[in-house]
Design a protein around this motif. Sequence first.
Motif, PDB file in Angstrom:
ATOM      1  N   LEU A 121       0.940  -1.334   0.127  1.00  5.13           N
ATOM      2  CA  LEU A 121      -0.067   0.023  -0.029  1.00  5.13           C
ATOM      3  C   LEU A 121       0.914   1.096   0.125  1.00  5.13           C
ATOM      4  N   TRP A 122       0.184   2.346  -0.325  1.00  5.79           N
ATOM      5  CA  TRP A 122       1.041   3.584  -0.280  1.00  5.79           C
ATOM      6  C   TRP A 122       0.063   4.608   0.414  1.00  5.79           C
ATOM      7  N   ARG A 123       0.749   5.498   1.023  1.00  6.72           N
ATOM      8  CA  ARG A 123       0.050   6.583   1.619  1.00  6.72           C
ATOM      9  C   ARG A 123       0.841   8.017   1.137  1.00  6.72           C
ATOM     10  N   PRO A 124       0.017   8.944   0.657  1.00  8.21           N
ATOM     11  CA  PRO A 124       0.861  10.477   0.719  1.00  8.21           C
ATOM     12  C   PRO A 124       0.620  10.870   1.961  1.00  8.21           C
ATOM     13  N   THR A 125       1.514  11.762   2.332  1.00  4.19           N
ATOM     14  CA  THR A 125       1.477  12.406   3.481  1.00  4.19           C
ATOM     15  C   THR A 125       2.191  13.812   3.758  1.00  4.19           C
ATOM     16  N   GLY A 126       1.803  14.399   4.629  1.00  8.43           N
ATOM     17  CA  GLY A 126       2.482  15.779   4.915  1.00  8.43           C
ATOM     18  C   GLY A 126       3.688  15.680   5.824  1.00  8.43           C
ATOM     19  N   PRO A 127       4.328  16.462   6.237  1.00  3.01           N
ATOM     20  CA  PRO A 127       5.545  16.642   6.985  1.00  3.01           C
ATOM     21  C   PRO A 127       5.007  16.246   8.644  1.00  3.01           C
ATOM     22  N   VAL A 128       4.080  16.863   8.903  1.00  3.91           N
ATOM     23  CA  VAL A 128       3.478  16.641  10.273  1.00  3.91           C
ATOM     24  C   VAL A 128       3.192  15.038  10.714  1.00  3.91           C
ATOM     25  N   GLU A 129       2.439  14.419   9.596  1.00  4.04           N
ATOM     26  CA  GLU A 129       2.263  13.048   9.644  1.00  4.04           C
ATOM     27  C   GLU A 129       3.656  12.181   9.682  1.00  4.04           C
ATOM     28  N   LEU A 130       4.229  12.475   9.188  1.00  5.14           N
ATOM     29  CA  LEU A 130       5.773  11.827   8.625  1.00  5.14           C
ATOM     30  C   LEU A 130       6.541  11.995   9.856  1.00  5.14           C
ATOM     31  N   ASP A 131       6.369  12.986  10.539  1.00  3.77           N
ATOM     32  CA  ASP A 131       7.258  13.317  11.931  1.00  3.77           C
ATOM     33  C   ASP A 131       6.349  12.024  12.881  1.00  3.77           C
ATOM     34  N   LEU A 132       5.203  12.158  12.923  1.00  6.11           N
ATOM     35  CA  LEU A 132       4.713  11.229  13.913  1.00  6.11           C
ATOM     36  C   LEU A 132       4.967   9.717  13.506  1.00  6.11           C
ATOM     37  N   VAL A 133       5.028   9.294  12.241  1.00 10.51           N
ATOM     38  CA  VAL A 133       5.538   7.895  12.059  1.00 10.51           C
ATOM     39  C   VAL A 133       6.842   7.783  12.281  1.00 10.51           C
ATOM     40  N   ARG A 134       7.836   8.578  12.103  1.00  9.65           N
ATOM     41  CA  ARG A 134       9.071   8.556  12.447  1.00  9.65           C
ATOM     42  C   ARG A 134       9.200   8.078  14.119  1.00  9.65           C
ATOM     43  N   GLU A 135       8.544   8.980  14.722  1.00  8.62           N
ATOM     44  CA  GLU A 135       8.373   8.712  16.278  1.00  8.62           C
ATOM     45  C   GLU A 135       7.676   7.381  16.640  1.00  8.62           C
ATOM     46  N   LEU A 136       6.985   6.727  15.657  1.00 12.22           N
ATOM     47  CA  LEU A 136       6.588   5.435  15.847  1.00 12.22           C
ATOM     48  C   LEU A 136       7.382   4.342  15.370  1.00 12.22           C
TER      49      LEU A 136
END
Length: 123
Positions: free
Chosen positions: A10-25
């Motif tokens: 699967l793919w997900r387009p995301t912005g920088p805020v959500e990407l930072d949260l993914v990084r934290e996870l």
Amino acid sequence: MSGRQATTTLWRPTGPVELDLVRELNWRAWPPRLPEQPIFYPVLNEDYAVRIARDWNVKHDGAGFVTRFEVESEFLSRYPVQQAGGRTILELWVPAEELDDFNAHIVGEIQVVQEFRRGDESL
């Protein structure tokens, strides 16, 4: 016989805020949805994800990212494919309250495969 389960990309387009949260996870899960986001929608093809990241996320957030990840195929069968426009505009609609269960079925890490920023020549 291998013990490895079949997965679906699967793919997900995301912005920088959500990407930072993914990084934290630790690149292993998607963050909880905000109250105004009742559905988590990964998409079924990279081209569609690119269009959203490039044309929407960059405009609204200054940057857009395309992520790719694998989810157990058997688990995904509970979510019918949604056609959100043309033939190739395909999404899965995961209710926000099911996101923890969805995250538990991600196999491996969420990867950034493309990046777009305001001012890029490619836009």
